[in-house]
Design a protein around this motif. Structure first.
Motif, PDB file in Angstrom:
ATOM      1  N   SER A 494       0.831  -1.202   0.000  1.00 38.59           N
ATOM      2  CA  SER A 494       0.000   0.000   0.000  1.00 38.59           C
ATOM      3  C   SER A 494       0.867   1.254   0.000  1.00 38.59           C
ATOM      4  O   SER A 494       2.077   1.205   0.266  1.00 38.59           O
ATOM      5  CB  SER A 494      -0.927   0.002   1.216  1.00 38.59           C
ATOM      6  N   TYR A 495       0.228   2.374  -0.256  1.00 37.51           N
ATOM      7  CA  TYR A 495       0.953   3.638  -0.260  1.00 37.51           C
ATOM      8  C   TYR A 495       1.472   3.966   1.139  1.00 37.51           C
ATOM      9  O   TYR A 495       2.587   4.487   1.301  1.00 37.51           O
ATOM     10  CB  TYR A 495       0.037   4.764  -0.761  1.00 37.51           C
ATOM     11  N   ASP A 496       0.684   3.683   2.164  1.00 35.01           N
ATOM     12  CA  ASP A 496       1.128   3.948   3.541  1.00 35.01           C
ATOM     13  C   ASP A 496       2.346   3.105   3.888  1.00 35.01           C
ATOM     14  O   ASP A 496       3.280   3.592   4.546  1.00 35.01           O
ATOM     15  CB  ASP A 496      -0.012   3.657   4.522  1.00 35.01           C
ATOM     16  N   ASN A 668      -5.595   0.432  -2.415  1.00 35.11           N
ATOM     17  CA  ASN A 668      -4.247   0.633  -1.861  1.00 35.11           C
ATOM     18  C   ASN A 668      -4.012   2.054  -1.342  1.00 35.11           C
ATOM     19  O   ASN A 668      -2.916   2.364  -0.908  1.00 35.11           O
ATOM     20  CB  ASN A 668      -3.192   0.338  -2.933  1.00 35.11           C
ATOM     21  N   SER A 669      -5.031   2.900  -1.406  1.00 36.76           N
ATOM     22  CA  SER A 669      -4.807   4.302  -1.094  1.00 36.76           C
ATOM     23  C   SER A 669      -5.379   4.671   0.269  1.00 36.76           C
ATOM     24  O   SER A 669      -5.960   3.848   0.982  1.00 36.76           O
ATOM     25  CB  SER A 669      -5.418   5.196  -2.177  1.00 36.76           C
ATOM     26  N   ARG A 688     -13.130  -2.505  -2.175  1.00 33.52           N
ATOM     27  CA  ARG A 688     -11.790  -2.206  -2.676  1.00 33.52           C
ATOM     28  C   ARG A 688     -11.682  -2.589  -4.148  1.00 33.52           C
ATOM     29  O   ARG A 688     -11.974  -3.726  -4.516  1.00 33.52           O
ATOM     30  CB  ARG A 688     -10.732  -2.979  -1.878  1.00 33.52           C
TER      31      ARG A 688
END
Length: 864
Positions: A494-496, A668-669, A688
Motif C-alpha cells: 500500500s501507499y502507507d 491501496n490508497s 476495494r
C-alpha cells in the motif's frame, strides 16, 4: 615471500636509523661549535608569567621550552627562561612580574599578562617590554593604559565579535544574552567594553544584546559549582535562549556546560556560542566532556596545519607534553596558543639578535615593532600592539565525541563562506557514482496506471516504469543544478507501507500519485505538490424526464416569460381600446375578440384589419419585438434540445448513507481511511477496487452506487469513460499530489524548487492536458441545465415599444375625456328634470294610497 616482506619492513627502519644518526651528528657538531664560542655569547633572560595549572598554560610552557631548545641548537644563542605561576590571580601575576624584573633581571616579560597587570608593573618599571599570550587582544582604546611596549600575540577581539555577529545574523536571532568571566582579562570597565563591541557588531545584523552577565572567576570562588549554578538559574529565568560565551577560561567553561547540562539548558530551544578561547582547546578535551556541549557552536582561529614545519613541531610537542603530563598524553595536540607561545620566543630571539650589547628596554620594544616573519601560527608582525594579520575563524559545531567544521569566516572575505570558498549555502551532499544511487520507491499496484505503470519484460528480465507522475519527476530532476543518480524500485504494497519504508530507510524517497496528509508527516517530508487534489464522488447518470417534458420553458427565464406576457397583453389591450373608440372596428368588439387577436398576432396570423393609424403605430414596433424574441427562443431551444438532459443517480453522500449503499475506491490508497474516519462510511460498505477498468463493471453489476477518486484520478476516469458517468456532490479539499523524502532530507527542498519552476513554466499543465486528450471519447451528455435567456437582451426594444404604447394610450384617453366634457351640461339638466319629476310622482302616488286606506278603515263597522 617472507624474504621479500622482511626486506620491505627493513627499509623504513634503516631510513629512520640513518636520519637519527644524521640528526645526532648535526647536534653534536652544533654543540661542539657552540662550545667553541660559548665564552663570547651573552645570556638573555626572559621572564614568564603563566597559569601553570591551566591547559593553556601547560601548552604555553612546553612550547616556549621547545622554542628555547630549537633556538639554542640553531643559533647558539643563550636564552634563559624564568617562569612564575600566576595561579589565575591578577594580583599574583603582577607581583610575579615585578619579582622577575628585580631578582632575575629579566629583559622582557612574556606570558598571559593582561593590560591591567602590565599597567601595574609599568608604574614601577616604565618602558619595560611585555609580550602577552592572552587569547584575544584588547584594543588600547578600551583601556586608559596605552603603551608602545605592550605586544599582544593575538588579534583584536573585535574580529571575534564580528564573527559571532555574522553567525547570529545568518540564523536571524534578534536577541542574545552575553556572558563573560569577570577577572579573565577584563575588569568591570573592560567587561562593559567587550559588551559594547559585541553590541556594535550585532547592530549591523539587526540584532541586540537583551541581557549580559559577568561570572566570577574560579579562583575567587570557595564553592564554584554552587556559584555557577546560581548564575545559570538567573539566566534560565529569562526568556532569551541564545547565549554567547565571550571570554571564559577553559576550566570555567567546562564547569559551566556541565552545570548547564544538569539544569536542562542544553536541550531543544537553547543556543550556545563559544569564543576562540574555549573552541581552540576542544582538541584537548576528553570525549566525555564534549557530551556536555552537544550542539554548541564555536569560533576557532584557523592556522595552516599542512606545513612540514608544523607536522614536525606537533610530533615533538606530543612527545614532550606526554612525558611532562602523562595523565593527559591522549589529548596532547598543540592549540593555537602553543603555536603563538613558540612564535613569541622566536620573535624575542630575533629582536635580541638585532640589538647591540647594553641595549635598553626601549631599544628592545622598538626592535620588536619591526619584527616580520612567518611563524607556526601565521605571519608575525605587530601593528598597534596586536598581530597585523587578519584572522580566519573556523565555525565549528560540537557533535558526538568531536566537532564538525561548518564554515569559515574572515573580515577580508565577508560574512560567511563555506569550505571550497563558496559564499552561498552548499547543498551539503553529493552523489557521484553508481554505488551511491538513490533507491526511490514507486507503487507497483497503482490503480491508475496512467500515473504510475510498472512493466516487466520477461525476455530481457527488466522492469520499466512510466506514467504521468514518473514523467513529472524526470522533468523535475532535469532542472536540478546537479546530476542525481537514482534507481526506481517497485513496491508491492500500500501507499502507507511505502511511505513507512522511506521512514525506515528502506527507500531514499518515494514518488508517484502520493497524497499529502497530516498523519504522514510523522514519517516523511513532502515536496511541493505538483498537482492540486481533492476527493470527488463519481456516479452513473440517468435521464431527467421532468426536464425533458418542460424543456421549452427553459429557453427563457421566469422573469422573461412574465415580462413578455405582461407587455403582450398590455399592448394588445391598448390596440383594442384604440380601435373601439376611434376606428369603430366592429370586428374587434367584445373581450373574446380581443383575446383571439392577442393570440393570432403572435404568429402574424391575425385577420382583423386595423382602421386607426394610431393603433397601427402601437402594433408595428411590437411586431418587431415578437419577431426578434421568437427567433431567439427558437435558437436557444434548438441548442438545448440538441443534447439530452441528465442528472446524477445519487445526488450526494447523505443519500448514499441513507440508502446504506456500497461505494468503491482504490484499495491501496488512503481513501478507505478517509471515508471511514472523516465521511463516516461503514467499513463493510466500502468495496476495494484495484484497477480503473474494474469500476464500470462494478457499476453495471450494482456492486457499488458511487466511486470515490482523488481529483486527478477522477479527470482521467471521466476522460476515458465519458459516457454514463458524472461527478456529484461537493469537492473535499486535500493536500495535493507530491513526492516523499526522509525527514530533513536536503533533496526535498531542491525538488520542491524545481517543481515550482516546472509548474510556473506551464509544463505540468501541458503534460496533464496531453494525458487527458489521449482518450478519444466524446460525450453527448448535457450535465447542466443550459443557459436561459433573460429580458436583458431585449430591454431596449421593450422600452421603445412600451413608450409608444403609453403615448398612444395617453392620447386616446385625453380625446375620450374631451368628448365627455362637451356633452355634460345638457345631459345633466335632462337627467335632473327626470329625477325631480320622478320624485314628485312617487310622493303623489304614495299619498293617494294612504288616503284610500284611511277612508276604508272608517267605513268598516266595528264588531262587538
Amino acid at each position: 615471500m617472507s624474504c621479500v616482506l622482511s626486506f620491505f619492513l627493513f627499509i623504513p627502519v634503516f631510513v629512520l636509523a640513518v636520519a637519527e644518526s644524521k640528526a645526532k651528528a648535526n647536534v653534536d657538531r652544533g654543540i661542539k661549535s657552540c662550545e667553541a664560542i660559548e665564552e663570547e655569547l651573552s645570556v638573555a633572560r626572559i621572564g614568564g608569567v603563566i597559569n601553570l595549572k591551566s591547559r593553556m598554560g601547560k601548552e604555553q610552557k612546553i612550547a616556549m621550552e621547545m622554542a628555547l631548545e630549537d633556538i639554542s641548537g640553531s643559533t647558539c644563542a643563550k636564552l634563559d627562561l624564568h617562569l612564575k605561576d600566576s595561579q589565575a590571580n591578577p594580583a599574583r601575576a603582577a607581583a610575579s612580574a615585578i619579582d622577575l624584573i628585580r631578582s632575575k633581571q629579566v629583559e622582557v616579560l612574556v606570558g598571559t599578562l593582561t593590560l591591567q597587570e602590565a599597567a601595574l608593573v609599568s608604574e614601577t618599571y616604565s618602558k619595560f617590554p611585555f609580550v602577552s599570550l592572552t587569547s584575544a587582544a584588547i584594543s588600547l582604546e578600551l583601556n586608559p593604559f596605552q603603551s608602545t611596549t605592550f605586544f599582544q600575540m593575538a588579534n583584536d577581539v573585535v574580529f571575534q565579535t564580528q564573527c559571532i555577529a555574522a553567525i547570529v545574523g545568518y540564523f536571524q536571532w534578534r536577541k542574545v544574552t552575553a556572558i563573560h568571566e569577570h577577572n579573565n582579562g577584563f575588569s568591570s570597565s573592560m567587561g562593559s567594553g567587550i559588551i559594547t563591541l559585541l553590541s556594535d557588531s550585532l547592530r549591523s545584523v539587526n540584532s541586540e544584546i537583551e541581557n549580559h552577565k559577568a561570572f566570577p572567576s574560579l579562583s575567587s570562588l570557595s564553592n564554584p559549582q554552587t556559584a555557577i549554578e546560581e548564575e545559570l538559574k538567573l539566566l534560565k529565568s529569562k526568556s532569551n535562549r541564545v547565549f554567547i560565551v565571550l571570554q571564559f577560561s577553559y576550566e570555567s567553561a567546562l564547569l559551566l556546560f556541565k552545570k548547564a547540562k544538569q539544569m536542562g539548558m542544553m536541550e531543544k530551544g537553547y543556543v550556545w556560542i563559544i569564543s576562540d578561547e574555549i573552541a581552540s582547546l576542544l582538541d584537548s578535551t576528553d570525549a566525555a566532556v564534549k557530551l556536555n556541549m552537544q550542539g554548541v557552536l564555536g569560533i576557532k582561529t584557523s592556522f595552516e596545519d599542512s606545513r612540514k614545519a608544523f607536522g614536525h613541531f606537533r610530533n615533538r610537542f606530543r612527545r614532550f607534553y606526554g612525558s611532562k603530563y602523562p595523565e593527559e598524553e591522549e589529548h596532547s595536540s598543540p592549540s593555537i596558543f602553543a603555536l603563538r607561545a613558540y612564535d613569541a620566543i622566536c620573535a624575542i630571539s630575533q629582536a635580541l639578535r638585532n640589538l647591540q650589547e647594553n641595549f635598553t628596554p626601549k631599544d628592545l620594544s622598538e626592535t620588536l615593532l619591526s619584527i616580520n616573519f612567518r611563524g607556526l601560527s601565521g605571519k608575525i608582525r605587530f601593528k598597534n600592539g596586536t598581530l597585523s594579520q587578519s584572522p580566519t575563524f573556523q565555525i565549528i559545531n560540537v557533535v558526538g565525541k568531536s566537532y564538525r567544521e561548518v564554515a569559515f569566516w574572515s573580515a577580508a572575505n565577508g560574512p560567511i563562506y563555506w569550505p571550497g570558498g563558496q559564499q552561498t549555502v552548499p547543498e551539503g551532499w553529493i552523489l557521484s557514482d553508481e554505488e551511491n544511487q538513490l533507491r526511490i520507491g514507486v507503487p507497483a499496484k497503482a490503480a491508475f496506471n496512467n500515473f504510475v505503470k510498472v512493466s516487466h519484460n520477461e525476455e530481457r528480465n527488466t522492469t520499466s516504469t512510466s506514467g504521468f507522475s514518473i514523467d513529472v519527476f524526470k522533468a523535475v530532476v532535469e532542472l536540478l543544478p546537479y546530476q542525481l543518480n537514482y534507481v526506481l524500485v517497485p513496491f508491492n504494497g500500500s501507499y502507507d507501507d511505502m511511505i513507512k519504508q522511506v521512514y525506515y530507510k528502506g527507500f531514499d524517497a518515494a514518488i508517484g500519485d502520493i497524497g499529502i496528509f497530516a498523519d504522514r508527516y510523522r514519517y516523511v517530508d513532502y515536496s511541493q505538490p505538483y498537482l492540486n487534489s481533492g476527493l470527488e464522488m463519481v456516479v452513473t447518470v440517468k435521464p431527467d424526464k421532468v426536464k425533458e417534458t418542460w424543456m421549452f420553458m427553459k429557453a427563457f427565464t421566469k422573469n422573461m416569460w412574465l415580462q413578455m406576457l405582461f407587455m403582450h397583453f398590455a399592448i394588445c389591450s391598448i390596440v383594442w381600446f384604440i380601435e373601439n373608440l376611434h376606428g369603430k372596428n366592429h370586428e374587434l368588439k367584445g373581450l373574446g375578440a380581443m383575446l383571439w387577436f392577442s393570440i393570432t398576432i403572435l404568429f402574424f396570423a391575425q385577420r382583423e384589419p386595423l382602421k386607426c393609424n394610431l393603433a397601427r403605430l402601437v402594433l408595428a414596433p411590437w411586431l418587431f419585438v415578437i419577431l426578434v424574441v421568437s427567433a431567439s427562443f427558437t435558437a436557444n431551444l434548438t441548442s438545448m434540445l440538441t443534447v439530452s438532459q441528465f442528472k446524477p443517480s445519487v445526488p450526494d453522500i447523505e443519500t448514499l448513507q441513507r440508502m446504506n449503499a456500497r461505494v468503491g475506491c482504490n484499495g491501496n490508497s488512503f481513501i478507505i481511511r478517509y471515508l471511514v474516519n472523516v465521511l463516516n462510511f461503514k467499513q463493510e460498505n466500502i468495496k476495494r477496487i484495484f484497477t480503473m477498468d474494474d469500476y464500470p463493471e462494478a457499476f453495471a453489476k450494482g456492486d457499488i452506487a458511487a466511486a470515490f477518486f482523488i481529483a486527478p484520478h477522477a479527470k482521467v476516469f471521466l476522460a476515458k469513460f465519458c459516457k454514463g458517468y458524472m461527478i456529484a456532490g461537493p469537492l473535499y479539499n486535500l493536500g495535493g499530489l507530491a513526492f516523499t523524502f526522509p525527514k530533513g532530507s536536503p533533496l526535498a527542498i531542491d525538488i520542491s524548487e524545481s517543481i515550482l519552476e516546472l509548474t510556473e513554466s506551464g509544463e505540468v499543465g501541458k503534460m496533464e492536458k496531453a494525458l487527458l486528450s489521449s482518450f478519444n471519447c466524446s460525450s453527448s451528455l448535457n450535465l447542466g441545465s443550459g443557459i436561459s435567456i433573460g429580458p436583458e437582451p431585449f430591454s431596449g426594444l421593450f422600452r421603445i415599444s412600451g413608450c409608444i404604447s403609453a403615448m398612444a394610450f395617453l392620447v386616446t384617453s385625453v380625446r375620450l375625456a374631451t368628448t365627455y366634457v362637451d356633452s355634460w351640461s345638457w345631459s345633466c339638466i335632462y337627467n335632473l328634470v327626470l329625477i325631480i319629476r320622478g320624485f314628485w310622482r312617487w310622493v303623489y302616488l304614495n299619498s293617494r294610497v294612504k288616503c284610500i286606506n284611511l277612508i276604508a278603515q272608517r267605513e268598516t263597522p266595528i264588531s262587538k
